[in-house]
Design a protein around this motif. Sequence first.
Motif, mmCIF file in Angstrom:
data_model
loop_
_atom_site.group_PDB
_atom_site.id
_atom_site.type_symbol
_atom_site.label_atom_id
_atom_site.label_comp_id
_atom_site.label_asym_id
_atom_site.label_seq_id
_atom_site.Cartn_x
_atom_site.Cartn_y
_atom_site.Cartn_z
ATOM 1 N N LEU A 51 0.811 -1.208 0.000
ATOM 2 C CA LEU A 51 0.000 0.000 0.000
ATOM 3 C C LEU A 51 0.851 1.267 0.000
ATOM 4 N N SER A 52 2.162 1.101 -0.023
ATOM 5 C CA SER A 52 3.042 2.268 -0.102
ATOM 6 C C SER A 52 2.942 2.865 -1.502
ATOM 7 N N SER A 53 3.212 4.141 -1.610
ATOM 8 C CA SER A 53 3.058 4.810 -2.904
ATOM 9 C C SER A 53 4.050 4.290 -3.939
ATOM 10 N N ASP A 54 5.151 3.701 -3.513
ATOM 11 C CA ASP A 54 6.156 3.195 -4.447
ATOM 12 C C ASP A 54 5.675 1.949 -5.195
ATOM 13 N N ILE A 55 4.909 1.129 -4.560
ATOM 14 C CA ILE A 55 4.524 -0.167 -5.119
ATOM 15 C C ILE A 55 3.036 -0.231 -5.435
ATOM 16 N N PHE A 56 2.282 0.625 -4.893
ATOM 17 C CA PHE A 56 0.834 0.538 -4.782
ATOM 18 C C PHE A 56 0.052 0.121 -6.034
ATOM 19 N N ILE A 57 0.178 0.790 -7.160
ATOM 20 C CA ILE A 57 -0.802 0.664 -8.233
ATOM 21 C C ILE A 57 -0.915 -0.754 -8.798
ATOM 22 N N LYS A 58 0.191 -1.419 -9.061
ATOM 23 C CA LYS A 58 0.129 -2.786 -9.589
ATOM 24 C C LYS A 58 -0.598 -3.704 -8.610
ATOM 25 N N TYR A 59 -0.238 -3.624 -7.349
ATOM 26 C CA TYR A 59 -0.817 -4.515 -6.360
ATOM 27 C C TYR A 59 -2.219 -4.090 -5.949
#
Length: 184
Positions: free
Chosen positions: A110-118
């Motif tokens: 849920l961090s902004s670095d990883i968020f969108i794909k997951y």
Amino acid sequence: MNKHDLRVIKTKKNIHNVLLDLLKKKSLSQISITELCNLAEISRGTFYFHYQEIGDILDEIFEKTMQDLELWYSDPFKNGFNINQKNLAPGMIKIFNHVKRNEAFYRIILSSDIFIKYYYLLYENIMKLHRDFGSGQFEQNKYTLSYSANGIIGLILEWHKEDFNSTEEEMNNRLYEILKFNDL
């Protein structure tokens, strides 16, 4: 490779833990295979035997976590529970127990670095769970399913933003109140 081999299980668990620890400190793109191997105390050969790149590890962790989510989500339905019934109680809701149990994982995805794909992968998994275990209350309507899945993710995101300070029971109660208010 036998995925039930205890050595494989221990090696992968170690790699998973090291990656999750590293992701608490830096982004996925900043983590090198060499660094991961050194901290996991494995050779590059061992790494490449199991994975092609570091993102494959996070994908594997995600898949394992989604299997656990399905177990928690489906628990109330095992005894024939139907969400349309008026006997819904907060204790029947288990999704936040799963999130709390996997808090480190959710903090990372849920961090902004990883968020969108997951986010999209989580969204698809929750949609599937609603279709599979929803007892027909969504009538397979993709818009209703989408609304519901995004509502669950929204609750998890708010919980994440408050640093998971609420208990699972408080989150279950919040969802219960929403469901009760919407008379699902």
